[in-house]
Design a protein around this motif. Structure first.
Motif, PDB file in Angstrom:
ATOM      1  N   PHE A  37       0.933  -1.254  -0.079  1.00 32.65           N
ATOM      2  CA  PHE A  37       0.054   0.010   0.054  1.00 32.65           C
ATOM      3  C   PHE A  37       0.863   1.319  -0.057  1.00 32.65           C
ATOM      4  O   PHE A  37       0.581   2.397  -0.774  1.00 32.65           O
ATOM      5  CB  PHE A  37      -0.980   0.171   1.142  1.00 32.65           C
ATOM      6  N   VAL A  38       1.904   1.225   0.706  1.00 28.43           N
ATOM      7  CA  VAL A  38       2.838   2.448   0.829  1.00 28.43           C
ATOM      8  C   VAL A  38       3.532   2.606  -0.517  1.00 28.43           C
ATOM      9  O   VAL A  38       3.638   3.728  -1.175  1.00 28.43           O
ATOM     10  CB  VAL A  38       3.933   2.548   1.899  1.00 28.43           C
ATOM     11  N   GLY A  39       3.834   1.481  -1.203  1.00 29.07           N
ATOM     12  CA  GLY A  39       4.521   1.702  -2.428  1.00 29.07           C
ATOM     13  C   GLY A  39       3.694   2.058  -3.442  1.00 29.07           C
ATOM     14  O   GLY A  39       3.824   2.852  -4.319  1.00 29.07           O
ATOM     15  N   PHE A  40       2.345   1.662  -3.598  1.00 32.29           N
ATOM     16  CA  PHE A  40       1.438   1.902  -4.424  1.00 32.29           C
ATOM     17  C   PHE A  40       1.115   3.353  -4.137  1.00 32.29           C
ATOM     18  O   PHE A  40       0.487   4.277  -5.124  1.00 32.29           O
ATOM     19  CB  PHE A  40       0.241   0.885  -4.768  1.00 32.29           C
ATOM     20  N   SER A  41       0.868   3.816  -2.910  1.00 29.47           N
ATOM     21  CA  SER A  41       0.609   5.339  -2.502  1.00 29.47           C
ATOM     22  C   SER A  41       1.612   6.053  -3.240  1.00 29.47           C
ATOM     23  O   SER A  41       1.276   7.346  -3.654  1.00 29.47           O
ATOM     24  CB  SER A  41       0.267   5.310  -1.163  1.00 29.47           C
ATOM     25  N   SER A  42       2.910   5.731  -2.987  1.00 24.51           N
ATOM     26  CA  SER A  42       3.923   6.664  -3.449  1.00 24.51           C
ATOM     27  C   SER A  42       3.782   6.871  -4.890  1.00 24.51           C
ATOM     28  O   SER A  42       4.222   7.791  -5.585  1.00 24.51           O
ATOM     29  CB  SER A  42       5.240   6.137  -3.065  1.00 24.51           C
ATOM     30  N   TYR A  43       3.286   6.085  -5.741  1.00 22.84           N
ATOM     31  CA  TYR A  43       3.213   6.061  -7.299  1.00 22.84           C
ATOM     32  C   TYR A  43       2.056   6.874  -7.579  1.00 22.84           C
ATOM     33  O   TYR A  43       2.131   7.700  -8.591  1.00 22.84           O
ATOM     34  CB  TYR A  43       2.887   4.697  -7.782  1.00 22.84           C
ATOM     35  N   LEU A  44       0.757   6.859  -6.855  1.00 21.11           N
ATOM     36  CA  LEU A  44      -0.387   7.550  -7.089  1.00 21.11           C
ATOM     37  C   LEU A  44      -0.150   8.850  -6.600  1.00 21.11           C
ATOM     38  O   LEU A  44      -1.004   9.747  -6.629  1.00 21.11           O
ATOM     39  CB  LEU A  44      -1.492   6.825  -6.495  1.00 21.11           C
ATOM     40  N   ARG A  45       0.620   9.212  -5.559  1.00 21.77           N
ATOM     41  CA  ARG A  45       1.045  10.395  -4.891  1.00 21.77           C
ATOM     42  C   ARG A  45      -0.236  10.829  -4.071  1.00 21.77           C
ATOM     43  O   ARG A  45      -0.471  11.982  -3.865  1.00 21.77           O
ATOM     44  CB  ARG A  45       1.406  11.365  -5.968  1.00 21.77           C
ATOM     45  N   GLN A  46      -0.831   9.827  -3.529  1.00 21.83           N
ATOM     46  CA  GLN A  46      -1.859  10.110  -2.668  1.00 21.83           C
ATOM     47  C   GLN A  46      -2.255   8.803  -1.398  1.00 21.83           C
ATOM     48  O   GLN A  46      -1.877   7.710  -2.189  1.00 21.83           O
ATOM     49  CB  GLN A  46      -3.251  10.367  -3.067  1.00 21.83           C
ATOM     50  N   ASP A  47      -2.290   9.198  -0.384  1.00 21.94           N
ATOM     51  CA  ASP A  47      -2.365   8.108   0.682  1.00 21.94           C
ATOM     52  C   ASP A  47      -3.625   7.176   0.554  1.00 21.94           C
ATOM     53  O   ASP A  47      -4.777   7.624   0.452  1.00 21.94           O
ATOM     54  CB  ASP A  47      -2.501   8.462   2.120  1.00 21.94           C
ATOM     55  N   LEU A  48      -3.281   5.743   0.189  1.00 16.73           N
ATOM     56  CA  LEU A  48      -4.640   5.035  -0.085  1.00 16.73           C
ATOM     57  C   LEU A  48      -5.170   4.452   1.506  1.00 16.73           C
ATOM     58  O   LEU A  48      -6.230   4.443   1.493  1.00 16.73           O
ATOM     59  CB  LEU A  48      -4.144   3.479  -0.474  1.00 16.73           C
ATOM     60  N   ILE A  49      -4.070   4.706   2.207  1.00 18.64           N
ATOM     61  CA  ILE A  49      -4.517   4.145   3.872  1.00 18.64           C
ATOM     62  C   ILE A  49      -4.068   5.355   4.581  1.00 18.64           C
ATOM     63  O   ILE A  49      -2.843   5.639   4.612  1.00 18.64           O
ATOM     64  CB  ILE A  49      -4.149   2.815   4.321  1.00 18.64           C
ATOM     65  N   SER A  50      -4.964   6.070   5.457  1.00 25.16           N
ATOM     66  CA  SER A  50      -4.506   7.387   6.099  1.00 25.16           C
ATOM     67  C   SER A  50      -3.341   7.336   7.020  1.00 25.16           C
ATOM     68  O   SER A  50      -2.624   8.133   7.180  1.00 25.16           O
ATOM     69  CB  SER A  50      -5.746   7.904   6.881  1.00 25.16           C
ATOM     70  N   PHE A  51      -3.194   6.150   7.926  1.00 25.31           N
ATOM     71  CA  PHE A  51      -2.088   5.920   8.645  1.00 25.31           C
ATOM     72  C   PHE A  51      -0.924   5.487   8.092  1.00 25.31           C
ATOM     73  O   PHE A  51       0.209   5.279   8.841  1.00 25.31           O
ATOM     74  CB  PHE A  51      -2.797   5.194   9.957  1.00 25.31           C
ATOM     75  N   LEU A  52      -0.748   5.149   6.869  1.00 22.98           N
ATOM     76  CA  LEU A  52       0.335   4.744   6.307  1.00 22.98           C
ATOM     77  C   LEU A  52       0.784   5.993   5.100  1.00 22.98           C
ATOM     78  O   LEU A  52       0.481   5.912   3.924  1.00 22.98           O
ATOM     79  CB  LEU A  52       0.089   3.599   5.428  1.00 22.98           C
ATOM     80  N   SER A  53       1.168   6.876   5.795  1.00 24.24           N
ATOM     81  CA  SER A  53       1.850   8.022   4.922  1.00 24.24           C
ATOM     82  C   SER A  53       2.999   7.689   3.834  1.00 24.24           C
ATOM     83  O   SER A  53       3.743   7.080   4.130  1.00 24.24           O
ATOM     84  CB  SER A  53       1.947   9.218   5.690  1.00 24.24           C
ATOM     85  N   SER A  54       2.827   8.205   2.823  1.00 20.27           N
ATOM     86  CA  SER A  54       3.910   8.023   1.868  1.00 20.27           C
ATOM     87  C   SER A  54       4.085   9.386   1.226  1.00 20.27           C
ATOM     88  O   SER A  54       4.752   9.551   0.050  1.00 20.27           O
ATOM     89  CB  SER A  54       3.312   7.018   0.765  1.00 20.27           C
ATOM     90  N   GLU A  55       3.930  10.487   1.782  1.00 24.14           N
ATOM     91  CA  GLU A  55       4.090  11.877   1.373  1.00 24.14           C
ATOM     92  C   GLU A  55       5.626  12.121   1.092  1.00 24.14           C
ATOM     93  O   GLU A  55       6.077  12.809   0.180  1.00 24.14           O
ATOM     94  CB  GLU A  55       3.419  12.822   2.070  1.00 24.14           C
ATOM     95  N   LYS A  56       6.488  11.361   1.840  1.00 26.94           N
ATOM     96  CA  LYS A  56       7.987  11.698   1.575  1.00 26.94           C
ATOM     97  C   LYS A  56       8.741  10.742   0.881  1.00 26.94           C
ATOM     98  O   LYS A  56       9.913  10.807   1.032  1.00 26.94           O
ATOM     99  CB  LYS A  56       8.447  11.863   3.212  1.00 26.94           C
ATOM    100  N   ILE A  57       7.915   9.695   0.483  1.00 24.27           N
ATOM    101  CA  ILE A  57       8.561   8.638  -0.482  1.00 24.27           C
ATOM    102  C   ILE A  57       8.386   8.949  -1.644  1.00 24.27           C
ATOM    103  O   ILE A  57       7.372   8.909  -2.279  1.00 24.27           O
ATOM    104  CB  ILE A  57       8.159   7.391   0.028  1.00 24.27           C
ATOM    105  N   LEU A  58       9.499   8.968  -2.587  1.00 25.88           N
ATOM    106  CA  LEU A  58       9.468   8.996  -4.125  1.00 25.88           C
ATOM    107  C   LEU A  58       9.386   7.565  -4.440  1.00 25.88           C
ATOM    108  O   LEU A  58       9.821   6.602  -3.991  1.00 25.88           O
ATOM    109  CB  LEU A  58      10.876   9.418  -4.696  1.00 25.88           C
ATOM    110  N   PHE A  59       8.535   7.263  -5.625  1.00 27.28           N
ATOM    111  CA  PHE A  59       8.352   5.936  -6.328  1.00 27.28           C
ATOM    112  C   PHE A  59       9.485   5.238  -6.203  1.00 27.28           C
ATOM    113  O   PHE A  59       9.810   3.943  -6.402  1.00 27.28           O
ATOM    114  CB  PHE A  59       7.230   5.960  -7.327  1.00 27.28           C
ATOM    115  N   ILE A  60      10.394   5.901  -7.349  1.00 30.84           N
ATOM    116  CA  ILE A  60      11.718   5.506  -7.777  1.00 30.84           C
ATOM    117  C   ILE A  60      12.669   6.127  -6.831  1.00 30.84           C
ATOM    118  O   ILE A  60      13.067   7.369  -6.866  1.00 30.84           O
ATOM    119  CB  ILE A  60      11.988   5.825  -9.165  1.00 30.84           C
ATOM    120  N   PRO A  61      13.483   5.494  -5.899  1.00 25.39           N
ATOM    121  CA  PRO A  61      13.468   4.075  -6.058  1.00 25.39           C
ATOM    122  C   PRO A  61      12.716   3.362  -4.645  1.00 25.39           C
ATOM    123  O   PRO A  61      12.561   2.224  -4.628  1.00 25.39           O
ATOM    124  CB  PRO A  61      14.941   3.899  -5.828  1.00 25.39           C
ATOM    125  N   GLN A  62      12.468   4.117  -3.633  1.00 25.37           N
ATOM    126  CA  GLN A  62      11.733   3.570  -2.526  1.00 25.37           C
ATOM    127  C   GLN A  62      10.389   2.969  -2.754  1.00 25.37           C
ATOM    128  O   GLN A  62      10.136   1.789  -1.944  1.00 25.37           O
ATOM    129  CB  GLN A  62      11.636   4.739  -1.325  1.00 25.37           C
TER     130      GLN A  62
END
Length: 184
Positions: A37-62
């Motif tokens: 979920f965090v990986g796919f959220s970083s690809y979509l640039r929006q959080d799919l699950i609110s408590f798993l934040s991905s705003e500081k994670i770039l899709f490539i490479p993280q």
């Protein structure tokens, strides 16, 4: 007890349906889903699950690596759930004095050789052997020594919680078969 019961001993072996395996399979599944979920959220640039934040994670490479870990964890979890479902390693050890045989039965992975059944003569049994390694990950295994064969394990590594429990089980079996115990 009648003589037929006194001449037969059956020890049931717990397979992969243990509490620890259920816990590990569940933890792996939840972790894998979280990573995915965090990986796919970083690809979509929006959080799919609110408590798993991905705003500081770039899709490539993280994000890509997190997706990979999620998929790999899912496969490992699926493998554990399959072994639990098939109850790999469960079975019994049967000692029959009337027939003079020792039968070892275990469930394996599905396929042609799912049922593992090995039979030996009681007269070929030389002794019981205990293998004990204490430490961080204790190893306590009970083996049966057979003439001209490799030692046959009668138990899993983590089957005995204490050394006293293993010694009691070995003493009961040695008394029943009238053989010696090695490795104490």
């Amino acid at each position: 007890m009648n003589s037929q019961i006194e001449s037969i001993r059956v020890d049931f072996i717990t397979g992969s349906r243990r509490i620890s395996n259920f816990c590990w399979a569940l933890i792996l599944l939840l972790g894998a889903v979280g990573f995915s979920f965090v990986g796919f959220s970083s690809y979509l640039r929006q959080d799919l699950i609110s408590f798993l934040s991905s705003e500081k994670i770039l899709f490539i490479p993280q994000g890509l690596i997190m997706c990979f870990y999620g998929i790999a964890g899912s496969f490992v979890s699926f493998y554990l759930w399959c072994t639990i479902g098939w109850n790999i390693g469960s079975g019994y050890n049967k000692f029959d004095k009337q027939k003079g045989t020792f039968s070892l039965f275990r469930w394996g992975f599905p396929g042609r050789n799912r049922r593992i059944f090995i039979q030996f003569f009681l007269r070929d049994i030389q002794a019981l052997r205990m293998e004990v390694q204490e430490g961080f990950l204790p190893r306590r295994v009970l083996y049966i020594k057979i003439k001209g064969q490799r030692d046959v394990p009668l138990s899993h590594i983590e089957e005995y919680a204490t050394l006293e429990e293993m010694e009691t089980k070995a003493a009961e079996l040695a008394r029943f078969l009238k053989i010696s115990i090695e490795g104490i």
